[in-house]
Write a protein that holds these residues in place. Sequence first.
Motif, PDB file in Angstrom:
ATOM      1  N   GLN A 100     -41.508   9.753 -21.754  1.00 34.75           N
ATOM      2  CA  GLN A 100     -40.352  10.635 -21.927  1.00 34.75           C
ATOM      3  C   GLN A 100     -39.184  10.153 -21.069  1.00 34.75           C
ATOM      4  OE1 GLN A 100     -41.369  14.750 -21.576  1.00 34.75           O
ATOM      5  NE2 GLN A 100     -39.280  15.454 -21.849  1.00 34.75           N
ATOM      6  N   SER A 101     -39.476   9.646 -19.878  1.00 31.09           N
ATOM      7  CA  SER A 101     -38.397   9.165 -19.013  1.00 31.09           C
ATOM      8  C   SER A 101     -37.743   7.906 -19.580  1.00 31.09           C
ATOM      9  CB  SER A 101     -38.909   8.906 -17.592  1.00 31.09           C
ATOM     10  OG  SER A 101     -39.890   7.885 -17.597  1.00 31.09           O
ATOM     11  N   VAL A 102     -38.519   7.046 -20.243  1.00 33.54           N
ATOM     12  CA  VAL A 102     -37.959   5.850 -20.881  1.00 33.54           C
ATOM     13  C   VAL A 102     -37.036   6.270 -22.029  1.00 33.54           C
ATOM     14  CG1 VAL A 102     -38.536   3.829 -22.304  1.00 33.54           C
ATOM     15  CG2 VAL A 102     -39.813   4.296 -20.205  1.00 33.54           C
ATOM     16  N   ILE A 103     -37.485   7.212 -22.840  1.00 35.20           N
ATOM     17  CA  ILE A 103     -36.655   7.699 -23.951  1.00 35.20           C
ATOM     18  C   ILE A 103     -35.385   8.324 -23.398  1.00 35.20           C
ATOM     19  CG2 ILE A 103     -36.527   9.263 -25.931  1.00 35.20           C
ATOM     20  CD1 ILE A 103     -38.504   6.931 -26.281  1.00 35.20           C
ATOM     21  N   SER A 104     -35.483   9.076 -22.322  1.00 37.09           N
ATOM     22  CA  SER A 104     -34.315   9.689 -21.695  1.00 37.09           C
ATOM     23  C   SER A 104     -33.323   8.613 -21.242  1.00 37.09           C
ATOM     24  CB  SER A 104     -34.750  10.542 -20.507  1.00 37.09           C
ATOM     25  OG  SER A 104     -33.626  11.084 -19.860  1.00 37.09           O
ATOM     26  N   GLU A 105     -33.817   7.550 -20.639  1.00 33.10           N
ATOM     27  CA  GLU A 105     -32.945   6.458 -20.183  1.00 33.10           C
ATOM     28  C   GLU A 105     -32.282   5.755 -21.368  1.00 33.10           C
ATOM     29  OE1 GLU A 105     -35.369   3.975 -17.729  1.00 33.10           O
ATOM     30  OE2 GLU A 105     -35.161   5.281 -15.982  1.00 33.10           O
ATOM     31  N   ILE A 106     -33.006   5.590 -22.454  1.00 34.03           N
ATOM     32  CA  ILE A 106     -32.425   4.976 -23.665  1.00 34.03           C
ATOM     33  C   ILE A 106     -31.315   5.860 -24.204  1.00 34.03           C
ATOM     34  CG2 ILE A 106     -32.878   4.433 -26.092  1.00 34.03           C
ATOM     35  CD1 ILE A 106     -35.671   3.415 -25.188  1.00 34.03           C
ATOM     36  N   LEU A 107     -31.590   7.141 -24.354  1.00 34.81           N
ATOM     37  CA  LEU A 107     -30.617   8.059 -24.937  1.00 34.81           C
ATOM     38  C   LEU A 107     -29.383   8.251 -24.051  1.00 34.81           C
ATOM     39  CD1 LEU A 107     -33.015  10.747 -26.434  1.00 34.81           C
ATOM     40  CD2 LEU A 107     -31.832   8.889 -27.635  1.00 34.81           C
ATOM     41  N   SER A 108     -29.550   8.097 -22.741  1.00 34.02           N
ATOM     42  CA  SER A 108     -28.405   8.249 -21.824  1.00 34.02           C
ATOM     43  C   SER A 108     -27.630   6.951 -21.648  1.00 34.02           C
ATOM     44  CB  SER A 108     -28.887   8.762 -20.469  1.00 34.02           C
ATOM     45  OG  SER A 108     -29.644   7.750 -19.811  1.00 34.02           O
ATOM     46  N   GLY A 109     -28.124   5.859 -22.228  1.00 31.19           N
ATOM     47  CA  GLY A 109     -27.426   4.583 -22.128  1.00 31.19           C
ATOM     48  C   GLY A 109     -27.789   3.772 -20.899  1.00 31.19           C
ATOM     49  N   LYS A 110     -28.761   4.216 -20.126  1.00 31.82           N
ATOM     50  CA  LYS A 110     -29.183   3.485 -18.932  1.00 31.82           C
ATOM     51  C   LYS A 110     -30.110   2.317 -19.268  1.00 31.82           C
ATOM     52  CE  LYS A 110     -28.807   7.489 -15.934  1.00 31.82           C
ATOM     53  NZ  LYS A 110     -29.543   8.478 -15.153  1.00 31.82           N
ATOM     54  N   ARG A 111     -30.697   2.366 -20.447  1.00 30.78           N
ATOM     55  CA  ARG A 111     -31.644   1.334 -20.873  1.00 30.78           C
ATOM     56  C   ARG A 111     -31.406   1.055 -22.349  1.00 30.78           C
ATOM     57  NH1 ARG A 111     -37.980   0.884 -19.868  1.00 30.78           N
ATOM     58  NH2 ARG A 111     -37.355   1.746 -17.881  1.00 30.78           N
ATOM     59  N   ARG A 112     -31.554  -0.200 -22.725  1.00 27.98           N
ATOM     60  CA  ARG A 112     -31.437  -0.577 -24.135  1.00 27.98           C
ATOM     61  C   ARG A 112     -32.814  -0.620 -24.781  1.00 27.98           C
ATOM     62  NH1 ARG A 112     -27.137  -5.508 -24.731  1.00 27.98           N
ATOM     63  NH2 ARG A 112     -25.293  -4.311 -24.168  1.00 27.98           N
ATOM     64  N   ILE A 113     -32.824  -0.416 -26.072  1.00 23.83           N
ATOM     65  CA  ILE A 113     -34.061  -0.533 -26.833  1.00 23.83           C
ATOM     66  C   ILE A 113     -34.400  -2.015 -26.925  1.00 23.83           C
ATOM     67  CG2 ILE A 113     -35.106  -0.203 -29.117  1.00 23.83           C
ATOM     68  CD1 ILE A 113     -33.208   2.251 -29.420  1.00 23.83           C
ATOM     69  N   ASN A 114     -35.645  -2.348 -26.567  1.00 21.94           N
ATOM     70  CA  ASN A 114     -36.047  -3.755 -26.643  1.00 21.94           C
ATOM     71  C   ASN A 114     -36.637  -4.068 -28.022  1.00 21.94           C
ATOM     72  OD1 ASN A 114     -38.867  -3.121 -26.663  1.00 21.94           O
ATOM     73  ND2 ASN A 114     -38.880  -2.984 -24.425  1.00 21.94           N
ATOM     74  N   ILE A 115     -36.978  -5.323 -28.232  1.00 28.07           N
ATOM     75  CA  ILE A 115     -37.453  -5.761 -29.553  1.00 28.07           C
ATOM     76  C   ILE A 115     -38.743  -5.052 -29.944  1.00 28.07           C
ATOM     77  CG2 ILE A 115     -38.346  -7.742 -30.850  1.00 28.07           C
ATOM     78  CD1 ILE A 115     -36.277  -9.442 -29.350  1.00 28.07           C
ATOM     79  N   ARG A 116     -39.680  -4.920 -29.023  1.00 20.94           N
ATOM     80  CA  ARG A 116     -40.941  -4.233 -29.336  1.00 20.94           C
ATOM     81  C   ARG A 116     -40.673  -2.799 -29.752  1.00 20.94           C
ATOM     82  NH1 ARG A 116     -43.951  -0.426 -27.730  1.00 20.94           N
ATOM     83  NH2 ARG A 116     -42.787  -0.023 -25.843  1.00 20.94           N
ATOM     84  N   GLN A 117     -39.831  -2.115 -29.005  1.00 23.24           N
ATOM     85  CA  GLN A 117     -39.506  -0.727 -29.321  1.00 23.24           C
ATOM     86  C   GLN A 117     -38.783  -0.630 -30.665  1.00 23.24           C
ATOM     87  OE1 GLN A 117     -37.313  -0.214 -25.700  1.00 23.24           O
ATOM     88  NE2 GLN A 117     -38.923   1.041 -24.753  1.00 23.24           N
ATOM     89  N   ALA A 118     -37.878  -1.564 -30.932  1.00 21.40           N
ATOM     90  CA  ALA A 118     -37.157  -1.559 -32.206  1.00 21.40           C
ATOM     91  C   ALA A 118     -38.126  -1.735 -33.372  1.00 21.40           C
ATOM     92  CB  ALA A 118     -36.097  -2.660 -32.221  1.00 21.40           C
TER      93      ALA A 118
END
Length: 135
Positions: A100-118
């Motif tokens: 959930q914290s990774v998703i939160s960071e993605i949605l807030s722009g602190k982290r980009r979606i990587n190839i595996r996640q994409a």
Amino acid sequence: MTTLVEKAVEHWPHVAPLLTAPAGRVEYDRLVEAMDQILRLVGEDEDHPLAILASRMGDLIEAYDETHHPMPQVTGAAALRAIMDERGLGQGDLPEVGSQSVISEILSGKRRINIRQARVLSARFAFPAEMFLDL
């Protein structure tokens, strides 16, 4: 002059507006309305004599749209947020992407979606993986 050319010359003033790039909104609206009328006549018949005309008109309309109404660039996070909102998903509903914290960071722009996640998102939601990547 051949009969074909004579007929083209005779009818050109009526046909030319259908094959001319719109210079402004009024001409664009007229072209869209004319194409809609032709598409109603053509229906699904790709061999209809007016199908080629409709295709050329569509090209002119698309070119106008690309110039005057370009699509904004959308980040992978924005695409993911829109899908989540549409489907009523929360951050905890995507464990295959991350915590959930990774998703939160993605949605807030602190982290980009990587190839595996994409790739995981692509498989789950049936959208191209590239849609989730910020290239």
